[in-house]
Design an enzyme around this catalytic site. Sequence first.
Site, mmCIF file in Angstrom:
data_model
loop_
_atom_site.group_PDB
_atom_site.id
_atom_site.type_symbol
_atom_site.label_atom_id
_atom_site.label_comp_id
_atom_site.label_asym_id
_atom_site.label_seq_id
_atom_site.Cartn_x
_atom_site.Cartn_y
_atom_site.Cartn_z
ATOM 1 N N CYS A 186 -9.144 -45.719 12.323
ATOM 2 C CA CYS A 186 -9.346 -45.923 13.890
ATOM 3 C C CYS A 186 -10.547 -47.161 14.038
ATOM 4 O O CYS A 186 -10.337 -47.550 15.210
ATOM 5 C CB CYS A 186 -9.952 -44.382 14.157
ATOM 6 S SG CYS A 186 -8.630 -43.213 14.109
ATOM 7 N N CYS A 213 3.041 -45.775 14.761
ATOM 8 C CA CYS A 213 1.910 -45.222 13.667
ATOM 9 C C CYS A 213 0.536 -44.179 14.181
ATOM 10 O O CYS A 213 0.038 -43.750 13.507
ATOM 11 C CB CYS A 213 0.892 -46.589 13.383
ATOM 12 S SG CYS A 213 2.107 -47.936 12.646
#
Lengths: 420, 127
Positions: B106, B37
């Site tokens: 994130c 990813c």
Amino acid sequence: MDKQVSEAMNARNRTNIKVPIYLDYQATTPMDQRVLDRMLPYFIEKFGNPHSRSHAYGWEAEEAVETARAEVAAIIGADPREVIFTSGATESNNLAIKGVAHFFKDRKNHVVTVSTEHKCVLDSCRHLEQEGFAVTYLPVGTNGLIDLDVLKAAITDQTSIVSVMAVNNEIGVIQPIAEIGAICRERGVFFHTDAAQAVGKIPLDVEAMKIDLMSISGHKIYGPKGVGALFVRRRKPRVRLEALFNGGGQERGMRSGTLPTPLCVGIGAACAIAKAEMPTEAERIRRLGDRLLTGIRAELPEVFLNGDVERRIPGNLNLSFAYVEGESLLMGIKDIAVSSGSACTSASLEPSYVLRAIGVGEELAHTSIRFGIGRFTTESEIDFAVKTIREHVARLRSMSPLWEMAQEGIDIKSIKWNEH
Amino acid sequence: MAYSGKVVDHYENPRNVGALDKGDDNVGTGLVGAPACGDVMKLQIKVGVDGLIEDAKFKTFGCGSAIASSSLVTEWIKGKTLDEAAAIKNTQIAEELALPPVKIHCSVLAEDAIKAAIADYKKKNNA
Ligand SMILES: Cc1ncc(COP(=O)(O)O)c(C=O)c1O
């Protein structure tokens, strides 16, 4: 004058480096000063409509356009009458693929292309599928090249056109164009090649390679943006196609619209320069490419070159830096203008479909950067790039948990990751 | 992509990069994300006798925003109790770093990394 200008530019490049250093020559190229010089008179002084037949303004514009057409034809071994001006390779690809498919739709309904083509080819094919055509997308091997036997098997008596790019824009590999041409000619299907990244970089000859249609772009060859060309074979065999737009019937009825004289002059001039300088330029770029790759690898282990090592243009190096994520690397090497192989920067967070098609694992695809070297790249720029890349890859690896695991001998694939 | 000044600062001067001894019972290690990813974070905490986080280290494979998110949380969790650290929300991280919508994941990953490190510590200490 021309010479003075280019010498002055070279001198400046040798002594002081302008950052960011441009290493993205596949995205676009700056215009060559000599191209601009030839274009300038056609904006204000010689502004005539090249289709005006009744006065000198029209005649001088027409003459300039026809000279340019001959220059474009010359670099691919075509007859000038076989070259049509377009707005760029995107339009040329649309016109070639949709144009031929539509023209023959009553007899044939099948198109063959490759999974790693440029988006504008793939999207044209998707459009044809929506209209009811069948499209075969050939796979490529891990080297990025198609298998000729798979191509042979894909062609049926329903196939009107095969479209295979000459040089891939992301990884720089060269498809076996002459072999594909021979197969298509034997089977009686038209062969189109998108040569946007190939013209001026490798020798191309539409006769020897049995090419029936070829797309060219101005801004990839140091010419202007907004202009391209399509080679459409006139005889043995004559290619028929349906125009994309209706209008005044210019360009043998295949592309209506007033020709942009300065842009046509520009792509012609760009082809003439490219043809004259290709041998020396190719050799110079090969040396710079080698210098970049050897320089990077001299200090960094686990740097992988994507695509065939031999069958490639030397000015396109797509590299995977294992254990370093591409976007973070781009952020670090901001003094170098390059493209990331992963499309993370375009908000989709998907690695590139080309890298996926050649079987680059997703974790490596996320670490890929394309370096494009071109006419104005200098040795000192390459050295600067090497130094910058070494520094930043080393720094990012020192803070990468994957690099740490690899150093400890842990197989990253053995870990059960929590994919999100 | 334009990055906020804070993201650039953490990217260029990351705080607390490094590793703590995984074998130490006072150290909890969280490893979250996936290479496929494009982001993996390793966050480690060292818990003192007083129950406060006395040290934190990270290593991150990911974009600048991922590096900044993990760097930032190592600063935030030092000196906190485990409960206080576990209460940090990704929205706080995203707000502090002015992350754009495509980079919110994130901050989520950084929150997950704290929780994973705490869970590892608790497992080691049967707490
Ligand atoms: C292989 C290839 N085909 C087509 C195009 C599109 O060219 P243009 O920008 O002239 O439309 C490009 C450039 O992006 C390309 O690299």
